[in-house]
Design an enzyme around this catalytic site. Structure first.
Site, PDB file in Angstrom:
ATOM      1  CB  THR A  89      16.921  -9.812  35.081  1.00 49.89           C
ATOM      2  OG1 THR A  89      16.109 -10.623  34.204  1.00 49.89           O
ATOM      3  CG2 THR A  89      18.320  -8.916  33.520  1.00 49.89           C
TER       4      THR A  89
ATOM      5  CE  LYS B 134      15.843 -10.975  31.457  1.00 47.47           C
ATOM      6  NZ  LYS B 134      14.600 -10.838  30.766  1.00 47.47           N
TER       7      LYS B 134
HETATM    8  N1  LIG Z   1       8.018  -8.945  34.907  1.00 51.10           N
HETATM    9  C1  LIG Z   1       9.073  -8.658  34.219  1.00 51.10           C
HETATM   10  O1  LIG Z   1       8.327  -8.683  32.506  1.00 51.10           O
HETATM   11  C2  LIG Z   1       9.971  -9.410  33.886  1.00 51.10           C
HETATM   12  C3  LIG Z   1      10.570 -10.585  33.047  1.00 51.10           C
HETATM   13  C4  LIG Z   1      12.118 -11.502  33.275  1.00 51.10           C
HETATM   14  C5  LIG Z   1      13.256 -10.685  33.742  1.00 51.10           C
HETATM   15  N2  LIG Z   1      12.338 -10.497  34.546  1.00 51.10           N
HETATM   16  C6  LIG Z   1      13.470  -9.634  36.287  1.00 51.10           C
HETATM   17  O2  LIG Z   1      12.889 -10.949  37.127  1.00 51.10           O
HETATM   18  C7  LIG Z   1      13.208 -10.372  38.829  1.00 51.10           C
HETATM   19  C8  LIG Z   1      11.695  -9.994  39.544  1.00 51.10           C
HETATM   20  O3  LIG Z   1      11.033  -9.508  38.479  1.00 51.10           O
HETATM   21  P1  LIG Z   1       9.436  -8.819  38.866  1.00 51.10           P
HETATM   22  O4  LIG Z   1       8.348  -8.619  37.416  1.00 51.10           O
HETATM   23  O5  LIG Z   1       9.124 -10.190  39.520  1.00 51.10           O
HETATM   24  O6  LIG Z   1       9.261  -7.691  40.326  1.00 51.10           O
HETATM   25  P2  LIG Z   1       8.118  -7.348  41.125  1.00 51.10           P
HETATM   26  O7  LIG Z   1       6.690  -7.528  40.788  1.00 51.10           O
HETATM   27  O8  LIG Z   1       8.693  -6.308  41.087  1.00 51.10           O
HETATM   28  O9  LIG Z   1       8.407  -7.927  41.968  1.00 51.10           O
HETATM   29  C9  LIG Z   1       9.809  -8.559  42.998  1.00 51.10           C
HETATM   30  C10 LIG Z   1       9.501  -8.652  44.381  1.00 51.10           C
HETATM   31  O10 LIG Z   1      11.292  -8.709  44.609  1.00 51.10           O
HETATM   32  C11 LIG Z   1      11.003  -8.174  46.011  1.00 51.10           C
HETATM   33  N3  LIG Z   1      12.164  -7.396  47.266  1.00 51.10           N
HETATM   34  C12 LIG Z   1      12.213  -6.551  46.179  1.00 51.10           C
HETATM   35  N4  LIG Z   1      13.070  -5.826  47.621  1.00 51.10           N
HETATM   36  C13 LIG Z   1      13.147  -6.300  48.084  1.00 51.10           C
HETATM   37  C14 LIG Z   1      14.227  -6.462  49.381  1.00 51.10           C
HETATM   38  N5  LIG Z   1      14.976  -5.323  50.193  1.00 51.10           N
HETATM   39  N6  LIG Z   1      13.561  -7.573  50.353  1.00 51.10           N
HETATM   40  C15 LIG Z   1      13.297  -8.891  50.100  1.00 51.10           C
HETATM   41  N7  LIG Z   1      12.534  -8.815  48.759  1.00 51.10           N
HETATM   42  C16 LIG Z   1      12.155  -7.759  48.256  1.00 51.10           C
HETATM   43  C17 LIG Z   1       9.316  -7.865  46.461  1.00 51.10           C
HETATM   44  O11 LIG Z   1       8.701  -8.081  47.314  1.00 51.10           O
HETATM   45  P3  LIG Z   1       8.507  -7.539  48.165  1.00 51.10           P
HETATM   46  O12 LIG Z   1       6.111  -7.993  47.484  1.00 51.10           O
HETATM   47  O13 LIG Z   1       7.886  -7.530  49.574  1.00 51.10           O
HETATM   48  O14 LIG Z   1       7.524  -5.937  47.503  1.00 51.10           O
HETATM   49  C18 LIG Z   1       8.999  -8.603  45.186  1.00 51.10           C
HETATM   50  O15 LIG Z   1       8.346 -10.308  46.140  1.00 51.10           O
HETATM   51  C19 LIG Z   1      13.125  -9.026  37.902  1.00 51.10           C
HETATM   52  O16 LIG Z   1      15.261  -9.845  38.069  1.00 51.10           O
HETATM   53  C20 LIG Z   1      13.257  -8.888  36.596  1.00 51.10           C
HETATM   54  O17 LIG Z   1      14.242  -7.732  35.686  1.00 51.10           O
HETATM   55  C21 LIG Z   1      11.266  -9.848  34.878  1.00 51.10           C
END
Ligand SMILES: NC(=O)c1ccc[n+]([C@@H]2O[C@H](COP(=O)([O-])OP(=O)(O)OC[C@H]3O[C@@H](n4cnc5c(N)ncnc54)[C@H](OP(=O)(O)O)[C@@H]3O)[C@@H](O)[C@H]2O)c1
Length: 294
Positions: free
Chosen positions: A99, A177
C-alpha cells in the site's frame, strides 16, 4: 523467456511471507528475498530459493512481487544501483502489492516505465489481513495492462486471493485501496469505541456480540477485532504503524476537509503509535483508549 511459473517475492513480512508460502504450495518456482533473511526459513524448507539480494531474486523470474511498507522502501529495493529492476528478465511483470498511496504509486509507475519500458507494471494492492492472506482469501485490486500480463498474473492472483477486481489502468488499484482503507479504519475505530462504551456500561464484548449476531450489523471483521479486544492480545494482523501510514495516504489523496473523522483518527492513532502500540494490531486502539478513561 523464463518460465511463467517462476516468480520472485521481495519482502517477507506478514503478507509477503503468506504469498510466498501459498505460491510454493501451488507448485510455483519461488525465489524470495527479505532484509532479515531469517524470515525465509520456513519457505526454504518448502523449496524456495533464498536470494542474497533483490537482483539475485529476480534474475530468472517472469513475475516479481513487491510487498513493502511504503514507496521509499519499494524504490530502494527496485531502483537503487544494485536494485531488482535492472536485473529483471526482458518483458517480465512487476506486481506491486504494497500500500504505497496514490501519488506515490503514480511516481513509481513513471520511474519504472522510464527505466524499463519492457517491464509491465501491475499495480495490485490487496484488501485483507495476515490470516486471510495465509488462507489465500484476500481481495486483489488489480490494475494495469491485463492484455499483456494476464496469462502470467491471473494464475498468481488465483493462488493469492479469492477475488480479483480489475480496475483499469495502472494506478487505479492504489486509488481503490485508499478508499477501502478509509472504510476499514473507520470500522476499527467504531468497534473500539463501541466496545469501550459497552464496557463502561457493564457489558462484555460477548454480551455485545450476542445482541448483534445474526443481524446486518454483525460483520465477521467486527467479531475478529472484538475477540482480540476481549483477549487483550494484539498480535499484528495489520500493524497500527501501517494503519497510521494508510490514514496519511487517504488524507493526502482525498480532500481532508471532507474527511473530518479520518483526520481525527489519524491524530489519535499517531498518539497510540507514539505510546508504543505501533507494532500491535490496529485493534490495540482499544487499549490506547483505556488510558483516556477516568
Ligand atoms: N498486514 C495487513 O493487514 C495488510 C493488508 C493489506 C495491505 N498491507 C500492506 O502491505 C504492505 C506490507 O505489510 P505487512 O503487514 O506485510 O508488513 P510487515 O509485516 O511489517 O513487513 C514489512 C516488510 O517490509 C520489510 N522492510 C521494512 N523496512 C524495510 C527496509 N528499510 N528495507 C528493506 N525491507 C524493509 C520488512 O523486512 P524485515 O523482515 O527485515 O523487517 C518486511 O519484509 C504494507 O504496505 C501494508 O500497508 C498490509
Amino acid at each position: 523467456m523464463s518460465d511463467s511459473r517462476s516468480i520472485a517475492v521481495l519482502g517477507l513480512g506478514a503478507m509477503g511471507h503468506a504469498f510466498a508460502a501459498n505460491l510454493l504450495q501451488a507448485g510455483f518456482d519461488v525465489a524470495v528475498w527479505n532484509r532479515s533473511p531469517g524470515k525465509a526459513s520456513g519457505l526454504v524448507e518448502n523449496g524456495a530459493r533464498l536470494a542474497e539480494s533483490p537482483a539475485d531474486a529476480v534474475d530468472q523470474a517472469q513475475a516479481v512481487i513487491t510487498m513493502f511498507p511504503d514507496l521509499a522502501v519499494t524504490r530502494d529495493v527496485l531502483l537503487s544501483d544494485d536494485g531488482a529492476l535492472v536485473a529483471m528478465t526482458e518483458g517480465a511483470i512487476l506486481i506491486q502489492m504494497g500500500t504505497l498511496g496514490v501519488a506515490e504509486t503514480d511516481r513509481l509507475i513513471a520511474e519504472v516505465g522510464d527505466a524499463r519500458s519492457d517491464v509491465v507494471f501491475i499495480d495490485a494492492p490487496v484488501s485483507g489481513t495476515k490470516a486471510p492472506a495465509q488462507q489465500g482469501k484476500i481481495a486483489i485490486l488489480a490494475s494495469g495492462d491485463r492484455d499483456r500480463a494476464g496469462t502470467v498474473v491471473e494464475p498468481v492472483f488465483e493462488v493469492l486471493g479469492n477475488k480479483t477486481q480489475w480496475l483499469g489502468q495502472a494506478g487505479q488499484g492504489a486509488r481503490m485501496k485508499v478508499v477501502i482503507n478509509a472504510w476499514l479504519i473507520s470500522m476499527m475505530q467504531g468497534i473500539a469505541e463501541t466496545a469501550q462504551l459497552a464496557d463502561t456500561l457493564g457489558f462484555t464484548t460477548d454480551d455485545l456480540w450476542q445482541v448483534l449476531e445474526g443481524g446486518p450489523l454483525a460483520t465477521p471483521y467486527m467479531k475478529l477485532k472484538m475477540d482480540m479486544i476481549a483477549s487483550g492480545e494484539f498480535d499484528p494482523q495489520m500493524a497500527m504503524q501501517w494503519g497510521l501510514k494508510d490514514l496519511g495516504l487517504a488524507l493526502e489523496a482525498g480532500d481532508d476537509k471532507a474527511l473530518p473523522s479520518l483526520s481525527h483518527i489519524r491524530n489519535l492513532w499517531f498518539d497510540a503509535v507514539n505510546a508504543g502500540h505501533g507494532e500491535q494490531d490496529i485493534a490495540a486502539i482499544y487499549a490506547f483508549l483505556e488510558t483516556y478513561r477516568r
